[in-house]
Scaffold this active site. Structure first.
Site, PDB file in Angstrom:
ATOM      1  N   LEU A  48      42.442  33.351  52.226  1.00  0.00           N
ATOM      2  CA  LEU A  48      43.123  34.512  51.504  1.00  0.00           C
ATOM      3  C   LEU A  48      42.039  35.446  51.281  1.00  0.00           C
ATOM      4  CD1 LEU A  48      45.157  33.139  48.248  1.00  0.00           C
ATOM      5  CD2 LEU A  48      46.087  34.535  50.225  1.00  0.00           C
ATOM      6  N   ASP A  49      42.504  36.694  51.476  1.00  0.00           N
ATOM      7  CA  ASP A  49      41.753  38.044  51.596  1.00  0.00           C
ATOM      8  C   ASP A  49      41.099  38.094  50.097  1.00  0.00           C
ATOM      9  OD1 ASP A  49      42.025  38.618  53.904  1.00  0.00           O
ATOM     10  OD2 ASP A  49      43.715  39.950  53.534  1.00  0.00           O
ATOM     11  N   PRO A  50      40.000  38.534  49.804  1.00  0.00           N
ATOM     12  CA  PRO A  50      39.439  38.691  48.501  1.00  0.00           C
ATOM     13  C   PRO A  50      40.237  39.724  47.467  1.00  0.00           C
ATOM     14  CG  PRO A  50      37.706  39.240  50.017  1.00  0.00           C
ATOM     15  CD  PRO A  50      38.846  39.172  50.812  1.00  0.00           C
TER      16      PRO A  50
END
Length: 311
Positions: A48-50
């Site tokens: 999951l992207d930041p």
């Protein structure tokens, strides 16, 4: 001859379904969970992207052997697209690369949705973990290179418009492995003639885990105040889901203790009776509710391919 090093940490196994907060990387989250649980080993099932929040399934110990089964599962995301700008990262983090004063009507958005349902062709974002000649695309992009990333086929089972204003549209998507929601926002913006990027993204489901399984990071961190290590670890362990839950899409057989011992030694067991399962290339076996092995059922036998020391 030197003795092999004993692994550091506890031999805990199972799944922790983290509700990842914003501005927290997936690798950073895994490291934090591994440290909190004092686990020997940990890994996640899908980055999951930041700038994305929500479900990050984290495997502890032997559960890391079941990561591929979770990564292959369906996923559900809720996301918001901001119209009028396309960005280098296809989300809020990047620089504006194209802009437009045009804004789509709700009718135009709804008319576009069938084009993004089913098996579709999609080019991953420049800032993605795709490997190009052995290097991550995002590393090349950060160095200023524009890389040619081949299109890939992904499957979208459902794409629903939840609401719309002139500048924003909220969606929910149920999709298969490898789907980039950022690419979806970029491509829809181009098709609508107004450009677009992801303004918010939250993952709510990774099969077979649902929202009720998620644990906020803050709830886990709050347990650090428990002074007794034994009590603190017991409180953390209460959030861990049995390793075998990751395999619920596979055929299952329950075995007795003698059969479990044979499987753990890598030996097949004979399956008898009217209720014996049909042949299948993949199934899993449990004893007393604990995962023992993943293997195949063939010629009246369960043949282990991967055994588990801890359920």
């Amino acid at each position: 001859m030197s003795k092999p090093r004993k692994p550091k940490g506890r031999p805990i196994s199972g799944w922790l379904i983290l509700d990842k907060p914003l501005d927290f990387g997936s690798t950073e989250a895994v490291s934090k969970i591994k440290w909190l649980f004092k686990a020997q080993k940990a890994g996640h099932a899908g980055t999951l992207d930041p700038l994305a929040s929500g479900m990050l399934p984290i495997a502890l110990g032997d559960a890391t052997k079941t990561v591929p089964y979770v990564m292959d599962g369906r996923k559900i995301y809720e996301f918001t697209v901001a119209w009028g700008e396309e960005r280098s990262t296809d989300d809020l983090e990047g620089q504006v690369t194209h802009s437009s004063d045009e804004r789509p009507t709700e009718e135009a958005i709804r008319a576009l949705l069938p084009n993004y349902t089913g098996v579709i062709s999609q080019v991953p974002p420049q800032f993605s973990a795709i490997k190009i000649d052995g290097e991550r695309a995002y590393d090349l992009a950060r160095e200023g290179e524009t890389v040619d990333i081949p299109a890939r086929e992904v499957e979208v089972f459902r794409l629903t418009l939840l609401g719309a204003t002139p500048n924003l549209a909220q969606f929910e998507i149920e999709c298969g492995k490898g789907t980039y929601v950022r690419s979806l926002a970029r491509d829809m913006g181009r098709d609508l003639g107004c450009f677009g990027h992801i303004a918010s993204l939250r993952r709510t489901f990774v099969a077979p885990f649902g929202e009720d399984d998620m644990v906020p990071l803050a709830d886990l961190v709050a347990l650090e105040k428990i002074e007794s290590e034994e009590e603190r670890l017991a409180a953390l362990d209460a959030f861990v889901i049995e390793t075998g839950e990751a395999l619920s899409s596979l055929p299952h057989i329950a075995v007795n203790d003698d059969q479990a011992h044979r499987l753990k030694m890598g030996n097949p067991i004979i399956l008898r009776g009217r209720d014996a399962p049909l042949a299948t290339p993949e199934a899993y076996a449990t004893a007393r509710g604990k995962l023992i092995a993943i293997g195949e059922i063939a010629e009246g036998e369960f043949r282990p391919k991967r055994v588990f020391a801890v359920g």
